[in-house]
Design a protein around this motif. Structure first.
Motif, PDB file in Angstrom:
ATOM      1  N   ILE A 103      -4.132   2.283  -1.556  1.00 45.10           N
ATOM      2  CA  ILE A 103      -3.787   3.631  -1.099  1.00 45.10           C
ATOM      3  C   ILE A 103      -4.413   3.851   0.271  1.00 45.10           C
ATOM      4  CG2 ILE A 103      -4.110   6.109  -1.520  1.00 45.10           C
ATOM      5  CD1 ILE A 103      -4.258   5.396  -4.534  1.00 45.10           C
ATOM      6  N   ILE A 104      -3.619   4.317   1.214  1.00 47.58           N
ATOM      7  CA  ILE A 104      -4.124   4.625   2.553  1.00 47.58           C
ATOM      8  C   ILE A 104      -3.871   6.100   2.832  1.00 47.58           C
ATOM      9  CG2 ILE A 104      -3.858   4.198   5.033  1.00 47.58           C
ATOM     10  CD1 ILE A 104      -2.872   1.366   4.255  1.00 47.58           C
ATOM     11  N   LEU A 105      -4.929   6.808   3.214  1.00 48.17           N
ATOM     12  CA  LEU A 105      -4.826   8.223   3.566  1.00 48.17           C
ATOM     13  C   LEU A 105      -4.852   8.353   5.082  1.00 48.17           C
ATOM     14  CD1 LEU A 105      -7.324   9.754   0.963  1.00 48.17           C
ATOM     15  CD2 LEU A 105      -4.908   9.159   0.669  1.00 48.17           C
ATOM     16  N   ASN A 106      -3.874   9.069   5.635  1.00 48.16           N
ATOM     17  CA  ASN A 106      -3.776   9.286   7.086  1.00 48.16           C
ATOM     18  C   ASN A 106      -4.028  10.757   7.391  1.00 48.16           C
ATOM     19  OD1 ASN A 106      -2.845   6.586   7.643  1.00 48.16           O
ATOM     20  ND2 ASN A 106      -0.868   7.218   6.832  1.00 48.16           N
ATOM     21  N   PRO A 107      -5.181  11.089   7.983  1.00 47.63           N
ATOM     22  CA  PRO A 107      -5.441  12.496   8.318  1.00 47.63           C
ATOM     23  C   PRO A 107      -4.587  12.944   9.493  1.00 47.63           C
ATOM     24  CG  PRO A 107      -7.223  11.110   9.125  1.00 47.63           C
ATOM     25  CD  PRO A 107      -6.296  10.213   8.351  1.00 47.63           C
ATOM     26  N   LYS A 108      -4.057  14.167   9.405  1.00 52.93           N
ATOM     27  CA  LYS A 108      -3.255  14.721  10.493  1.00 52.93           C
ATOM     28  C   LYS A 108      -3.747  16.142  10.801  1.00 52.93           C
ATOM     29  CE  LYS A 108       0.754  11.861  10.135  1.00 52.93           C
ATOM     30  NZ  LYS A 108       2.144  11.767  10.511  1.00 52.93           N
ATOM     31  N   HIS A 109      -3.966  16.400  12.067  1.00 49.86           N
ATOM     32  CA  HIS A 109      -4.465  17.700  12.529  1.00 49.86           C
ATOM     33  C   HIS A 109      -3.723  18.049  13.809  1.00 49.86           C
ATOM     34  CE1 HIS A 109      -7.542  20.417  14.425  1.00 49.86           C
ATOM     35  NE2 HIS A 109      -7.537  20.881  13.188  1.00 49.86           N
ATOM     36  N   TRP A 110      -3.543  19.325  14.046  1.00 47.07           N
ATOM     37  CA  TRP A 110      -2.757  19.728  15.220  1.00 47.07           C
ATOM     38  C   TRP A 110      -3.339  19.183  16.520  1.00 47.07           C
ATOM     39  CZ3 TRP A 110      -4.853  22.282  19.266  1.00 47.07           C
ATOM     40  CH2 TRP A 110      -6.058  22.953  19.055  1.00 47.07           C
ATOM     41  N   SER A 111      -4.663  19.009  16.572  1.00 49.12           N
ATOM     42  CA  SER A 111      -5.302  18.556  17.821  1.00 49.12           C
ATOM     43  C   SER A 111      -4.960  17.107  18.166  1.00 49.12           C
ATOM     44  CB  SER A 111      -6.819  18.726  17.737  1.00 49.12           C
ATOM     45  OG  SER A 111      -7.364  17.889  16.732  1.00 49.12           O
ATOM     46  N   THR A 112      -4.543  16.328  17.165  1.00 45.07           N
ATOM     47  CA  THR A 112      -4.237  14.922  17.414  1.00 45.07           C
ATOM     48  C   THR A 112      -2.787  14.545  17.110  1.00 45.07           C
ATOM     49  OG1 THR A 112      -5.056  14.410  15.183  1.00 45.07           O
ATOM     50  CG2 THR A 112      -6.595  14.091  17.026  1.00 45.07           C
ATOM     51  N   HIS A 113      -2.058  15.396  16.398  1.00 42.32           N
ATOM     52  CA  HIS A 113      -0.715  15.018  15.968  1.00 42.32           C
ATOM     53  C   HIS A 113       0.391  15.954  16.447  1.00 42.32           C
ATOM     54  CE1 HIS A 113      -3.106  12.434  13.419  1.00 42.32           C
ATOM     55  NE2 HIS A 113      -2.025  11.690  13.303  1.00 42.32           N
ATOM     56  N   SER A 132       0.831  -1.197   0.000  1.00 40.48           N
ATOM     57  CA  SER A 132       0.000   0.000   0.000  1.00 40.48           C
ATOM     58  C   SER A 132       0.864   1.244   0.000  1.00 40.48           C
ATOM     59  CB  SER A 132      -0.909   0.029   1.243  1.00 40.48           C
ATOM     60  OG  SER A 132      -1.815  -1.032   1.226  1.00 40.48           O
ATOM     61  N   LEU A 133       0.378   2.265  -0.689  1.00 36.08           N
ATOM     62  CA  LEU A 133       0.991   3.588  -0.630  1.00 36.08           C
ATOM     63  C   LEU A 133       0.267   4.375   0.443  1.00 36.08           C
ATOM     64  CD1 LEU A 133       1.257   4.420  -4.435  1.00 36.08           C
ATOM     65  CD2 LEU A 133       3.138   3.889  -2.890  1.00 36.08           C
ATOM     66  N   GLN A 134       1.020   4.993   1.338  1.00 38.29           N
ATOM     67  CA  GLN A 134       0.411   5.787   2.394  1.00 38.29           C
ATOM     68  C   GLN A 134       0.691   7.260   2.157  1.00 38.29           C
ATOM     69  OE1 GLN A 134       0.660   4.526   6.444  1.00 38.29           O
ATOM     70  NE2 GLN A 134       1.157   2.435   5.882  1.00 38.29           N
ATOM     71  N   TYR A 135      -0.334   8.071   2.335  1.00 35.81           N
ATOM     72  CA  TYR A 135      -0.231   9.517   2.182  1.00 35.81           C
ATOM     73  C   TYR A 135      -0.726  10.179   3.465  1.00 35.81           C
ATOM     74  CZ  TYR A 135       0.175   8.613  -2.846  1.00 35.81           C
ATOM     75  OH  TYR A 135       0.577   8.167  -4.083  1.00 35.81           O
ATOM     76  N   ASP A 136       0.090  11.073   4.012  1.00 32.42           N
ATOM     77  CA  ASP A 136      -0.331  11.860   5.169  1.00 32.42           C
ATOM     78  C   ASP A 136      -1.009  13.129   4.666  1.00 32.42           C
ATOM     79  OD1 ASP A 136       0.734  10.030   6.929  1.00 32.42           O
ATOM     80  OD2 ASP A 136       2.647  11.086   7.125  1.00 32.42           O
ATOM     81  N   ILE A 137      -2.242  13.338   5.129  1.00 28.82           N
ATOM     82  CA  ILE A 137      -3.026  14.501   4.700  1.00 28.82           C
ATOM     83  C   ILE A 137      -3.176  15.468   5.859  1.00 28.82           C
ATOM     84  CG2 ILE A 137      -5.236  15.318   3.832  1.00 28.82           C
ATOM     85  CD1 ILE A 137      -5.589  12.873   2.283  1.00 28.82           C
TER      86      ILE A 137
END
Length: 196
Positions: A45-55, A8-13
């Motif tokens: 394809i795997i999308l990984n959501p990133k937000h300041w509140s969790t990351h 799988s290709l992983q993308y950090d969003i």
């Protein structure tokens, strides 16, 4: 029959927006989960959501936005940005943290999905100065990229899922054509010598 693990290709969003659009943050995460279950699962394809509140984590030794950028923002592969009526808190170099995150990722030639909310708001809740900053950024952004607008949350959800799908189906095709062309031009041959 032994099943081989999938590659799988992983993308950090990066999810970048002001706190007033909390409903949109939930919608973004929902769309990403749906994408991962459907198209992502099919295409690897795997999308990984990133937000300041969790990351992000408490850290000292720098300005908040600089620390966030170092912790995870600049490592993201692409971003989803949303503006409504507030532009956000200024940083040392930009009008807001959201603007800085978008601009810095664009400088790195990364994909930014940018949305402007036209959802109705009571005039008494509108800060005119903040809204004018949003509209100015919208005008500047329009001169060099494409953005999308929406007037209902359901419309935002539909558009975002469609846009993610279109983008990653294109990426998937590009990856396959690169593999195909490498195979087509391969000049690999095996030469052997038997008994001198």
């Amino acid at each position: 029959m032994i099943e081989m693990p999938k590659n799988s290709l992983q993308y950090d969003i990066l999810i970048t927006c002001t706190t007033e659009v909390s409903d949109e943050i939930d919608i973004i995460k929902k769309c990403i989960e749906r994408f991962n279950r459907t198209i992502g699962s099919d295409k690897g394809i795997i999308l990984n959501p990133k937000h300041w509140s969790t990351h992000s984590y408490p850290e000292s030794g720098g300005k908040p936005q600089v620390l966030l950028n170092k912790q995870f923002v600049l490592e993201c592969d692409l971003a989803i940005g949303v503006f409504w009526t507030k532009f956000g808190t200024p940083t040392d170099y930009y009008g807001s943290g959201t603007e800085e995150e978008i601009e810095e990722l664009l400088k790195m030639d990364k994909q930014v999905f940018l949305y402007f909310s036209d959802v109705a708001i009571s005039p008494s809740q509108l800060n005119r100065d903040e809204y004018d900053k949003v509209m100015e950024f919208r005008r500047r952004y329009q001169e060099r990229a494409i953005y999308s607008t929406y007037s209902k949350h359901e419309e935002f959800e539909t558009k975002l899922y469609d846009h993610l799908s279109m983008h990653f189906l294109t990426v998937s095709k590009e990856d396959k054509s690169a593999i195909k062309s490498e195979n087509e031009i391969s000049s690999l041959s095996i030469i052997g010598v038997v008994n001198d």
